[in-house]
Design a protein around this motif. Structure first.
Motif, short mmCIF file in Angstrom:
data_model
loop_
_atom_site.label_atom_id
_atom_site.label_comp_id
_atom_site.label_asym_id
_atom_site.label_seq_id
_atom_site.Cartn_x
_atom_site.Cartn_y
_atom_site.Cartn_z
N VAL A 307 -33.06 29.68 -30.10
CA VAL A 307 -34.15 30.66 -30.19
C VAL A 307 -33.61 32.08 -30.02
O VAL A 307 -34.06 33.02 -30.67
CB VAL A 307 -35.22 30.34 -29.11
CG1 VAL A 307 -36.25 31.47 -29.04
CG2 VAL A 307 -35.91 29.02 -29.43
N PHE A 308 -32.64 32.25 -29.14
CA PHE A 308 -32.01 33.55 -28.90
C PHE A 308 -31.54 34.16 -30.21
O PHE A 308 -31.75 35.35 -30.48
CB PHE A 308 -30.84 33.36 -27.93
CG PHE A 308 -30.15 34.61 -27.51
CD1 PHE A 308 -30.63 35.38 -26.45
CD2 PHE A 308 -28.98 35.03 -28.14
CE1 PHE A 308 -29.98 36.52 -26.04
CE2 PHE A 308 -28.33 36.18 -27.74
CZ PHE A 308 -28.83 36.93 -26.68
N ASP A 309 -30.91 33.35 -31.05
CA ASP A 309 -30.42 33.84 -32.34
C ASP A 309 -31.56 34.01 -33.33
O ASP A 309 -31.60 34.99 -34.09
CB ASP A 309 -29.38 32.87 -32.91
CG ASP A 309 -28.12 32.81 -32.04
OD1 ASP A 309 -27.90 33.73 -31.25
OD2 ASP A 309 -27.38 31.82 -32.17
N THR A 310 -32.51 33.07 -33.34
CA THR A 310 -33.61 33.12 -34.30
C THR A 310 -34.45 34.39 -34.11
O THR A 310 -34.89 35.01 -35.09
CB THR A 310 -34.51 31.88 -34.14
OG1 THR A 310 -33.73 30.71 -34.37
CG2 THR A 310 -35.67 31.92 -35.12
N LEU A 311 -34.67 34.77 -32.87
CA LEU A 311 -35.47 35.97 -32.60
C LEU A 311 -34.71 37.26 -32.87
O LEU A 311 -35.30 38.34 -32.88
CB LEU A 311 -35.95 35.96 -31.15
CG LEU A 311 -36.86 34.80 -30.72
CD1 LEU A 311 -37.30 34.99 -29.28
CD2 LEU A 311 -38.07 34.69 -31.64
N GLY A 312 -33.40 37.17 -33.06
CA GLY A 312 -32.59 38.36 -33.32
C GLY A 312 -32.07 39.04 -32.08
O GLY A 312 -31.57 40.17 -32.15
N CYS A 313 -32.15 38.36 -30.93
CA CYS A 313 -31.64 38.96 -29.69
C CYS A 313 -30.15 39.26 -29.80
O CYS A 313 -29.64 40.22 -29.21
CB CYS A 313 -31.89 38.03 -28.51
SG CYS A 313 -33.62 37.56 -28.26
#
Length: 469
Positions: A307-313
């Motif tokens: 999720v960290f990558d998916t959200l663009g964090c």
């Protein structure tokens, strides 16, 4: 070099003036570290002895016997005199505000972050020292960041600075060669700092430089990204928070005085003392990604990592940056006036971080470079806007950095360093993610729109990024 290695033993650290050897002496500095004994690459025993003394100075509670207080000096980074001493030596706004470095840097261990109660108040202190107050019109309130992995951070900044300045030199040379303007992309370790345009006559267009000062020096310390090195940070903090003046800035050579602050104690912090503090901080073990207990947390953390990558964090909070060398020069190549500098010594000291036990566990890429897992990019970003302004809550600019612009916070250690935000006023990770505006707004909005299970999983993942004492 051989002379220095032989000289730097636990006993040699006491070389210099002995201030007080009595066991009842109510001070921290019973001896000064001899800077002349520090040159070349220190062996493991010498580095251990130097760092041990640095830790003693970091945790020690300075007293008037050491020179704590600055009745006729201010918190300004340039030696500045007061017209009259303050009524109270200790005051929350711009210091004095602590007797020990560890008074603020203590969560979850010495060298760590600080709770809200340890917030500091940042004021330049040149013209307004007599009027400082807690009012945000006069000082910016900030939380205390942790220092774990700080040596790796500074080494990354040095290498990135060298990359950017090399690109500038090459653009200037190419513009002279072809006789026309040349635009070059400023990129280091995968981080984009905009572009620079060089003209044949040597002029530079810096209007498209982003996230770094126009001199292209990465300044990785402080929440605004305005401190170049651990040495600069240390010299500033000693005076600002404790009233302990380092001779390399406040001593005879620069001010014409050995007791600039007029408290009756001369030469309070020697160059060697500062070097010991730098060596201890530079060698602090970096935070780690801990395998959580229980199958449920482990599954949630794996999902949260995705999720960290998916959200663009990860666009700003880069999981890792590659580092070519673990050799930490002190003083470093970018230290400026007000700190000891390379050119003032026959040879700087080198602290090889590869000698420290924790370095063996650092991951490396296919080129043998260390992958520093900082979850950051060492770049400044606009982090607030008109609608989401919580992280742009300061009224004063600092060193010409706009009020809503801050350095990307490294997330390693986030699971150990609540509360969050620039002034430690956001108790949870959920709250600080919701507070992202400006360039962080797209990721924040995606977080707000995500399913509850995804938000929970992301927090589970961030809670695995911890500082191990």
């Amino acid at each position: 070099m051989k002379r220095a290695l032989l000289a730097l033993t636990a006993a040699a650290l006491a070389v210099g003036s002995t201030l007080a050897a009595e066991p009842w002496h109510e001070g921290v500095i019973s001896r000064h570290v001899d800077q002349d004994a520090l040159s070349g690459t220190l062996d493991k025993a010498a580095l251990k002895a130097l760092r041990k003394r640095g830790e003693e100075l970091f945790v020690g509670h300075f007293t008037p016997a050491d020179g704590v207080g600055r009745p006729f000096a201010t918190q300004a980074i340039v030696p500045t005199k007061r017209k009259r001493p303050p009524e109270n030596a200790f005051f929350r706004s711009a210091g004095l505000d602590a007797n020990a470095c560890a008074g603020c840097h203590n969560l979850p261990a010495t060298g760590g972050a600080g709770d809200f109660v340890t917030n500091v108040f940042v004021s330049e202190g040149f013209e307004s020292a007599d009027f400082d107050s807690l009012d945000p019109q006069f000082s910016n309130e900030r939380g205390s960041n942790h220092l774990f992995g700080a040596g790796l951070i500074e080494l990354l900044a040095r290498e990135m600075t060298a990359d950017l300045q090399r690109i500038r030199r090459e653009a200037l040379a190419e513009a002279r060669r072809v006789g026309s303007a040349v635009t070059a992309k400023l990129e280091s370790k995968g981080v984009d700092f905009g572009t620079i345009t060089a003209e044949p006559d040597g002029m530079l267009d810096l209007s498209a430089v982003a996230g770094v000062d126009h001199d292209l020096v990465i300044r990785p310390f402080s929440q605004k990204g305005v401190m170049t090195s651990l040495r600069q940070f240390t010299v500033n903090a000693l005076n600002h928070h404790h009233g302990m003046q380092a001779t390399e800035r406040f001593g005879l050579r620069w001010t014409g005085e050995r007791d600039h602050d007029g408290d009756g104690v001369e030469d309070e912090m020697s160059e060697g003392d500062v070097s010991a503090l730098v060596a201890w901080q530079a060698g602090l073990k970096p935070p780690v990604e801990r395998t959580p207990e229980g199958a449920g947390w482990q599954a949630a953390a794996r999902r949260g990592s995705a999720v960290f990558d998916t959200l663009g964090c990860n666009e700003c909070h880069r999981r890792s940056l590659p580092l070519r060398s673990l050799s930490f020069a002190d003083p470093g190549p970018l230290d400026m006036a007000g700190t000891l500098r390379e050119g003032e010594l026959a040879e700087p000291a080198f602290y090889d971080l590869a000698l420290l036990d924790w370095s063996r566990n650092l991951p490396r890429n296919e080129n043998g470079e260390v992958l520093v897992p900082l979850f950051g990019d060492l770049k400044r970003h606009t982090i607030a806007d008109q609608e989401v302004a919580a992280l742009g809550n300061e009224l004063l600019a600092q060193r010409f950095v706009e009020r809503n612009v801050f350095m990307t916070a490294e997330l390693w250690g986030a699971g150990s360093t609540a509360p969050y935000g620039h002034r430690n006023d956001l108790p949870t990770l959920d709250e600080v993610m919701r507070a992202h505006g400006g360039e962080g707004r797209p990721s924040r909005d995606r977080y707000m729109e995500a399913a509850e299970d995804d938000r929970s999983a992301l927090i589970a993942f961030l809670r695995t990024l911890v500082i191990e004492p």
